[in-house]
Motif scaffolding. Sequence first.
Motif, PDB file in Angstrom:
ATOM      1  N   TYR A 182       2.834   3.277  -0.901  1.00  0.00           N
ATOM      2  CA  TYR A 182       2.802   1.864  -0.495  1.00  0.00           C
ATOM      3  C   TYR A 182       1.475   1.544   0.191  1.00  0.00           C
ATOM      4  N   LEU A 183       1.035   2.411   1.090  1.00  0.00           N
ATOM      5  CA  LEU A 183      -0.194   2.151   1.840  1.00  0.00           C
ATOM      6  C   LEU A 183      -1.417   2.172   0.925  1.00  0.00           C
ATOM      7  N   GLU A 184      -1.399   3.041  -0.093  1.00  0.00           N
ATOM      8  CA  GLU A 184      -2.522   3.089  -1.029  1.00  0.00           C
ATOM      9  C   GLU A 184      -2.617   1.814  -1.865  1.00  0.00           C
ATOM     10  N   GLY A 219      -2.749  -1.259   1.231  1.00  0.00           N
ATOM     11  CA  GLY A 219      -3.662  -1.122   2.358  1.00  0.00           C
ATOM     12  C   GLY A 219      -2.923  -0.663   3.611  1.00  0.00           C
ATOM     13  N   THR A 220      -3.649   0.032   4.481  1.00  0.00           N
ATOM     14  CA  THR A 220      -3.053   0.557   5.712  1.00  0.00           C
ATOM     15  C   THR A 220      -3.398  -0.350   6.880  1.00  0.00           C
ATOM     16  N   PRO A 221      -2.400  -0.948   7.521  1.00  0.00           N
ATOM     17  CA  PRO A 221      -2.694  -1.811   8.677  1.00  0.00           C
ATOM     18  C   PRO A 221      -3.236  -0.987   9.847  1.00  0.00           C
ATOM     19  N   LYS A 222      -4.195  -1.543  10.528  1.00  0.00           N
ATOM     20  CA  LYS A 222      -4.798  -0.866  11.681  1.00  0.00           C
ATOM     21  C   LYS A 222      -4.380  -1.516  12.998  1.00  0.00           C
ATOM     22  N   HIS A 223      -3.935  -2.756  12.911  1.00  0.00           N
ATOM     23  CA  HIS A 223      -3.575  -3.536  14.099  1.00  0.00           C
ATOM     24  C   HIS A 223      -2.341  -4.379  13.750  1.00  0.00           C
ATOM     25  N   VAL A 275      11.651   4.634   2.070  1.00  0.00           N
ATOM     26  CA  VAL A 275      11.314   5.873   1.368  1.00  0.00           C
ATOM     27  C   VAL A 275      10.958   5.605  -0.088  1.00  0.00           C
ATOM     28  N   ALA A 276      11.515   4.526  -0.674  1.00  0.00           N
ATOM     29  CA  ALA A 276      11.210   4.160  -2.057  1.00  0.00           C
ATOM     30  C   ALA A 276       9.904   3.382  -2.183  1.00  0.00           C
ATOM     31  N   GLY A 277       9.222   3.144  -1.062  1.00  0.00           N
ATOM     32  CA  GLY A 277       7.925   2.475  -1.119  1.00  0.00           C
ATOM     33  C   GLY A 277       7.995   0.971  -1.247  1.00  0.00           C
ATOM     34  N   LYS A 278       9.094   0.370  -0.781  1.00  0.00           N
ATOM     35  CA  LYS A 278       9.258  -1.082  -0.923  1.00  0.00           C
ATOM     36  C   LYS A 278       8.606  -1.879   0.191  1.00  0.00           C
ATOM     37  N   GLY A 279       8.156  -1.208   1.245  1.00  0.00           N
ATOM     38  CA  GLY A 279       7.533  -1.940   2.344  1.00  0.00           C
ATOM     39  C   GLY A 279       7.495  -1.109   3.605  1.00  0.00           C
ATOM     40  N   LEU A 280       7.300  -1.808   4.727  1.00  0.00           N
ATOM     41  CA  LEU A 280       7.230  -1.192   6.049  1.00  0.00           C
ATOM     42  C   LEU A 280       8.532  -1.425   6.794  1.00  0.00           C
ATOM     43  N   ALA A 281       8.967  -0.426   7.566  1.00  0.00           N
ATOM     44  CA  ALA A 281      10.189  -0.558   8.353  1.00  0.00           C
ATOM     45  C   ALA A 281       9.980   0.055   9.722  1.00  0.00           C
TER      46      ALA A 281
END
Length: 311
Positions: A170-172, A175-179, A231-237
């Motif tokens: 998901y992050l790839e 994008g990976t949030p930094k803030h 775990v399935a990569g659907k978002g952030l939790a």
Amino acid sequence: MLLEDLQVVLKVAEFRSITAAATHLDMRTATASAALKRAEEALGAELFIRTTRQLRLSSAGERYIPQCQQALSLLESARQNMRDDLDVVEGELRLSLSSDLGRNLVIPWLDDFMLTYPEVSLKLNIGDSNIDFYRDAVDIALRYGSPSDASLYGFKICNAPAFLCATLDYLESQGTPKHPHDLAAHNGLFYQLHDIIYDDWTFTRDSTDYKIKMSGDRAANDGELVRRWCVAGKGLAIKSCLDMSNDLLSGKVVNVMPEFQPRATELWLICPSRQSITPAVRLLRDMLREKCKEVLRLLIARGLLDESVLA
């Protein structure tokens, strides 16, 4: 007069309903009605006034019920003291567990507990909704957060920091949030209770709070489903480190923005009364503390938590 009949009388007085009392006591309505009739015949007075619409205490019932409650409480205390002295570990544990924590961590622990104490039986209530000890026929509940009702008794099991979790895939792709301010561009996975969706996320860094209103395409009243989506990569939790421990340790998900801490909580074993705290409950409490400490130590060894979490 049978002690069991008095227990039925007290439950009828509590619920103002023979049917509700019977449901709580796990018996047929006819059985509860017969017990109430026997008690009234033994006393020579009607304890309740029955109409087609309601059931209420009679004047005799108003005088008798409080004394009956005191007498049964004394009997239960005496029985409990005797069992404590004899170290008797038996009886039924009617336990409520949250969905994710229960299914993925605690139930295997309970299996081991029952092998050690074969005289203990178990009735589980699995779910994330607020528990009502009387309506749900539960004696103890394992829940995040300390008891909010001063009439309840509780034992703290452990600290339970929360993590912001996502998969590397998901992050790839997103994008990976930094803030926390970066989260506006991401998909949130939310827990929902009744009509309330918990999409206001708060993070803390250096004593400064950051409150973010998230958007997302998935919400559920089941914490385990929220974890599965994550775990399935659907978002952030945002999830408890205990709930996500297996996934974090296996590398299925990672802790995102570890410098920003979601609101921490604690895991508590909650009881409605002192009478609920049996030798089996005390041993269960001790087992849960030890097992949770083992999980936290594994997360510490991976650098995901600090030793201070064990305080």
